[in-house]
Design an enzyme around this catalytic site. Structure first.
Site, short mmCIF file in Angstrom:
data_model
loop_
_atom_site.label_atom_id
_atom_site.label_comp_id
_atom_site.label_asym_id
_atom_site.label_seq_id
_atom_site.Cartn_x
_atom_site.Cartn_y
_atom_site.Cartn_z
N HIS A 77 0.84 -1.19 0.00
CA HIS A 77 0.00 0.00 0.00
C HIS A 77 0.88 1.25 0.00
O HIS A 77 1.95 1.27 0.59
CB HIS A 77 -0.90 0.02 1.24
CG HIS A 77 -1.83 -1.14 1.31
ND1 HIS A 77 -3.06 -1.13 0.70
CD2 HIS A 77 -1.71 -2.35 1.88
CE1 HIS A 77 -3.66 -2.28 0.92
NE2 HIS A 77 -2.85 -3.04 1.62
N THR A 133 13.61 -5.28 2.45
CA THR A 133 12.92 -4.22 1.72
C THR A 133 13.81 -3.56 0.68
O THR A 133 13.38 -2.64 0.00
CB THR A 133 12.42 -3.14 2.70
OG1 THR A 133 13.53 -2.64 3.44
CG2 THR A 133 11.37 -3.70 3.65
#
Length: 154
Positions: A77, A133
């Site tokens: 998101h 990440t």
């Protein structure tokens, strides 16, 4: 016995969906993009691994080892900053561009989470419970939340 399993599997899957029961299926992608892997690679991937291909493809090299409950997630998101910059609504999920590439000989430890877009280099090791990440260089051990380089291999 195999014919019985093949014949009843669709019914069991429909019942599981109707009763919100999670079935673990090997190399099952939840999303619109594919999982690309060499023939035979699926034998070394536990059924408990999650492959979210909502926002990009996942490519898996040869001789890759997954621990239990590993999650490869292309979907993400948008944050407040990303939404403001792009002009898209908060929590929008991109439809592409967040591919995950796992090169040859990688080991991903139990319960590790990989959030795309990420490339994990050849013979890298991702520690158990790590959250990846950003790109992982080849021959590197990463661990932690977020994952950081712990050691380089020669």
């Amino acid at each position: 016995m195999n014919w019985f399993i093949r014949a009843t599997k669709p019914l069991v899957q429909r019942l599981a969906r109707a009763y919100d029961i999670r079935l673990e299926r090997p190399l099952y992608a939840t999303g619109q993009h594919p999982i690309l892997f060499p023939k035979g690679a699926e034998r070394g991937i536990p059924k408990s691994c999650v492959f979210n291909t909502r926002s990009g493809a996942i490519t898996i090299g040869t001789n890759v080892v997954f621990g239990e409950d590993v999650q490869l997630l292309t979907g993400k998101h948008l944050s407040i900053e990303e939404a403001e910059v792009t002009g898209l609504p908060l929590h929008h999920v991109p439809e592409s561009g967040r591919d995950i590439v796992v090169m040859d000989g990688v080991y991903i430890g139990t319960m590790a989470i990989v959030v795309g877009p990420v490339t994990i280099g050849e013979h890298a090791v991702v520690g158990a419970g790590a959250v990846v990440t950003s790109d992982v260089p080849a021959r590197t051990f990463v661990a932690g939340v977020p994952a950081k380089v712990i050691r380089h291999f020669g």
